[in-house]
Design a protein around this motif. Structure first.
Motif, PDB file in Angstrom:
ATOM      1  N   ASN A   1      57.602  89.004  17.329  1.00  0.00           N
ATOM      2  CA  ASN A   1      57.148  90.379  17.716  1.00  0.00           C
ATOM      3  C   ASN A   1      58.165  90.778  18.635  1.00  0.00           C
ATOM      4  O   ASN A   1      58.303  92.237  18.700  1.00  0.00           O
ATOM      5  N   ALA A   2      58.496  90.066  19.794  1.00  0.00           N
ATOM      6  CA  ALA A   2      59.247  90.537  20.855  1.00  0.00           C
ATOM      7  C   ALA A   2      60.595  90.723  20.442  1.00  0.00           C
ATOM      8  O   ALA A   2      61.375  91.316  21.296  1.00  0.00           O
ATOM      9  N   GLU A   3      61.263  89.775  19.556  1.00  0.00           N
ATOM     10  CA  GLU A   3      62.695  89.793  19.298  1.00  0.00           C
ATOM     11  C   GLU A   3      63.516  89.720  20.521  1.00  0.00           C
ATOM     12  O   GLU A   3      64.224  90.471  20.932  1.00  0.00           O
ATOM     13  N   PRO A   4      63.559  88.379  21.174  1.00  0.00           N
ATOM     14  CA  PRO A   4      64.204  88.347  22.418  1.00  0.00           C
ATOM     15  C   PRO A   4      65.700  88.047  21.911  1.00  0.00           C
ATOM     16  O   PRO A   4      65.728  87.506  21.244  1.00  0.00           O
ATOM     17  N   ALA A   5      66.487  88.511  22.908  1.00  0.00           N
ATOM     18  CA  ALA A   5      68.042  88.250  22.843  1.00  0.00           C
ATOM     19  C   ALA A   5      68.271  86.846  23.243  1.00  0.00           C
ATOM     20  O   ALA A   5      69.135  86.476  22.664  1.00  0.00           O
ATOM     21  N   VAL A   6      67.382  86.428  24.106  1.00  0.00           N
ATOM     22  CA  VAL A   6      67.539  85.236  24.842  1.00  0.00           C
ATOM     23  C   VAL A   6      66.181  84.374  24.833  1.00  0.00           C
ATOM     24  O   VAL A   6      65.242  84.944  25.105  1.00  0.00           O
ATOM     25  N   VAL A   7      66.262  83.193  24.615  1.00  0.00           N
ATOM     26  CA  VAL A   7      65.174  82.275  24.599  1.00  0.00           C
ATOM     27  C   VAL A   7      65.493  81.003  25.257  1.00  0.00           C
ATOM     28  O   VAL A   7      66.601  80.485  25.113  1.00  0.00           O
ATOM     29  N   VAL A   8      64.571  80.636  26.306  1.00  0.00           N
ATOM     30  CA  VAL A   8      64.812  79.465  27.334  1.00  0.00           C
ATOM     31  C   VAL A   8      63.550  78.592  26.989  1.00  0.00           C
ATOM     32  O   VAL A   8      62.751  79.080  26.975  1.00  0.00           O
ATOM     33  N   CYS A   9      63.858  77.185  26.449  1.00  0.00           N
ATOM     34  CA  CYS A   9      62.895  76.479  26.319  1.00  0.00           C
ATOM     35  C   CYS A   9      63.308  75.101  26.948  1.00  0.00           C
ATOM     36  O   CYS A   9      64.233  74.969  27.342  1.00  0.00           O
ATOM     37  N   SER A  10      62.286  74.216  26.810  1.00  0.00           N
ATOM     38  CA  SER A  10      62.652  72.781  27.476  1.00  0.00           C
ATOM     39  C   SER A  10      63.418  72.119  26.498  1.00  0.00           C
ATOM     40  O   SER A  10      63.233  72.296  25.118  1.00  0.00           O
TER      41      SER A  10
ATOM     42  N   THR B   1      68.152  75.634  27.311  1.00  0.00           N
ATOM     43  CA  THR B   1      67.184  74.666  27.667  1.00  0.00           C
ATOM     44  C   THR B   1      67.265  74.656  29.272  1.00  0.00           C
ATOM     45  O   THR B   1      68.129  74.877  30.185  1.00  0.00           O
ATOM     46  N   LEU B   2      66.019  74.458  29.764  1.00  0.00           N
ATOM     47  CA  LEU B   2      65.712  74.381  31.259  1.00  0.00           C
ATOM     48  C   LEU B   2      64.633  73.424  31.201  1.00  0.00           C
ATOM     49  O   LEU B   2      63.457  73.568  30.849  1.00  0.00           O
ATOM     50  N   ASN B   3      64.848  72.133  32.019  1.00  0.00           N
ATOM     51  CA  ASN B   3      63.964  71.228  32.320  1.00  0.00           C
ATOM     52  C   ASN B   3      63.324  71.093  33.603  1.00  0.00           C
ATOM     53  O   ASN B   3      64.076  71.862  34.479  1.00  0.00           O
ATOM     54  N   ASP B   4      62.289  70.451  33.755  1.00  0.00           N
ATOM     55  CA  ASP B   4      61.712  70.670  35.128  1.00  0.00           C
ATOM     56  C   ASP B   4      62.196  69.491  36.069  1.00  0.00           C
ATOM     57  O   ASP B   4      61.855  69.509  37.373  1.00  0.00           O
TER      58      ASP B   4
END
Ligand code: MCA
Ligand code: AMP
Length: 513
Positions: free
Chosen positions: A100-109, A130-133
């Motif tokens: 729905n949002a069609e993001p250009a960038v996605v950051v996930c774990s 990726t981005l971890n805690d």
């Protein structure tokens, strides 16, 4: 200000001593104001190096960390649109938001990269990081190669800063579009109204993918140049422990209930504290009163929405401009904030007299711009004279205190998270052997309210409650899973054959109370 970039306003409020601690974590790490400035510059430069189109969305589903907060601030700084996603969301939910949002960038774990990147690339996203805690991930690796100097992108007050998905009665989530101006006006209003002062220290205990933890808490501390004590996950014992070095706490009612269960919560433990704020769900009068007895502090309850940020608040009162309304009254959500117009209207669309119950409508600089790519839905939710229909039902008393008595939207608020029965019913109704279902909210001693599913099987079919719960768990965020399921032979209906959810609520009201 020629630019209304929210980041610029937050940055301007940093204290002059940039080496002082801005954020202190559970793990004992200290991030200085200079660290926040430099790291967000590097991340903003990384975003800008990607040559994204104007207004690009940056969708983020990562565990809570200071770096995740920096990613939010960097998105503002670079002038893009932040889209936070609850870490509990599973693949079907993420697929909808990204589609729905069609993001250009996605950051996930890193752990979710496989399935999240598949969904993102399918939806046309060009960049998945990726981005971890634990301060690792490709997002940080890439940002490290960029300059730590960055001029915030000029933005107008009306430009989009964030999209927050919030469900509707049909169960399809709508993206509430919030602007730089919406959020800056709300942050400045709350700084004044809640009497933020030099030396305040905030215990940040909430998740950072909803308005409460992401905006009210983070903007509140930053716009005041205040240090945050950063809890990666709320723990009542540790939160109480931090109170000797903090002054402000914000939480959903469940956090207060859990702290009250700790013997360590005493007047001595909170003697350094200035203010306890609660919101996102109704605070029971029992919790309000018990907190007063145990700590000597009166919780300040306020009311808001994803679409509007904060709308009303009980008074802080130390400020003499608000002296006439100095009492924090349990069971109420206080007064409309300065700049917010609030009215209560009946079904006929007419204003109701003092004390009468009706639909709450609001207007103000904090009210969102509309639902992402849903102009008809947006038009439906606003009146002709520009008031937003909150879907909350309430009244205003003769002194001006607002009380919320219910909701016209079919919504369960569980531990501060919203659960839309229609969404859960949709999943149950598609299961093998199910004819129909109804999900209702019932009182719960810890979460305030939880969902219960009542299901009818198709003629001749056998449907097991545990199997329904297990199937839901495989598909939906854990907080949405009904805490109990019953298979029955019929649902109560009115003469129009509409399911009478009020009767079901009544029938199951003592399950967890
Ligand atoms: C966890 N569970 C829940 C919830 N959280 N079930 C119902 N409602 C919940 N909120 C499930 C878990 O999946 C688990 O199920 C079981 O309950 C027990 O988990 P537990 O370890 O006790 O939970 P937790 O991890 O300690 O989380 C509880 C929590 C959390 C800390 C209260 O829900 C939370 O942080 N809530 C705050 C939400 C928030 O920030 N809302 C603000 C929205 P199982 O064992 O089966 O997996 S902003 C907003 O509303 C507006 C704008 C406003 O006015 O602020
Ligand atoms: P959200 O969709 O997460 O933005 O949730 C917003 C809803 O939370 C509001 O429309 C209210 O129903 C509810 N809410 C927020 N604060 C309070 C409060 N203090 N008391 C009762 N309900 C609240």
């Amino acid at each position: 200000m020629s630019s209304h970039n929210l980041f610029s306003a937050l940055r301007a409020a940093f204290p002059s001593d940039l080496d002082a601690t801005a954020v202190q974590t559970d793990e004992g790490l200290h991030y200085s104001w200079r660290d926040l400035d430099r790291a967000t510059a590097m991340m903003a430069n990384l975003l800008q190096s990607l040559d994204l189109p104007e207004g690009s969305r940056v969708a983020v589903q990562v565990e809570k960390s200071v770096e995740a907060m920096m990613l939010y601030l960097a998105t503002l700084r670079a002038g893009y649109v932040f889209l936070p996603l609850n870490t509990a969301y599973q693949s079907a939910e993420i697929e909808y938001f990204i589609g729905n949002a069609e993001p250009a960038v996605v950051v996930c774990s890193g752990a979710n990269f496989g399935w999240v990147s598949k969904i993102a690339f399918k939806a046309g996203t060009q960049h998945v990081f990726t981005l971890n805690d634990d301060r690792t991930g490709s997002w940080l690796d890439r940002a490290a190669h960029h300059s730590d100097q960055h001029q915030a992108a000029p933005r107008q007050a009306d430009d989009l800063a964030a999209i927050l998905y919030t469900s509707g009665t049909t169960g399809r989530s709508k993206g509430a579009m919030l602007t730089h101006g919406n959020m800056l006006s709300n942050a400045l209003t709350l700084q004044d109204y809640w009497g933020w002062k030099r030396g305040d220290v905030l215990i940040h205990a909430l998740p950072i993918f909803h308005v409460h933890g992401l905006f009210v808490a983070i903007h509140g501390a930053l716009i005041n140049g205040s240090k945050m004590i950063w809890m990666a996950k709320f723990d009542p014992k540790r939160a109480i422990g931090y109170m000797s070095e903090a002054t402000v706490f914000m939480g959903v009612p469940t956090l207060y209930v859990r702290m009250l269960a700790e013997p360590a919560l005493t007047k001595a433990a909170v003697k350094n504290m200035r203010l306890f704020i609660a919101g996102s769900a109704p605070l029971l009068i029992e919790t309000f009163a018990e907190w007063q007895t145990r700590t000597g502090h009166t919780i300040l309850e306020r009311y808001g929405m994803s679409e509007t940020a904060m709308l009303t608040s009980n008074p802080y009162s130390a400020d003499k401009r608000y002296a006439k309304q100095s009492e924090r009254r349990g069971g109420t959500v206080g007064f409309p904030l300065p700049g917010v117009s609030l009215r209560v209207r009946g079904d006929d669309g007419q204003d109701l007299p003092v004390g009468e119950i009706g639909g709450i409508q609001v207007k103000g600089p904090n009210v969102f711009k509309g639902y992402w790519r849903m102009p008809e839905k947006t038009a439906e939710e606003f009146t002709a004279d520009g008031f937003f229909k909150t879907g909350d039902v309430g009244k205003v008393d003769e002194r001006g205190y607002v009380t919320i008595v219910g909701r016209s939207k079919d919504l369960i608020i569980s531990g501060g998270y919203n659960v839309y029965p229609a969404e859960i019913e949709g999943y149950i109704n598609e299961m093998k052997g199910v004819a129909e279902s109804a999900v209702v909210g019932v009182p719960h001693s810890d979460f305030g309210e939880v969902g219960v599913a009542v299901v009818i099987a198709k003629a001749g079919a056998t449907v097991l409650p545990d199997a329904i719960i297990a199937e839901l768990k495989a598909k939906l965020a854990n907080f949405k899973i009904p805490k109990k399921c019953f298979v029955v032979t019929e649902l109560p209906r009115n003469t129009m054959s509409k399911v009478q959810k009020n009767l079901l609520r009544d029938q199951y009201k003592n399950l967890f109370a």
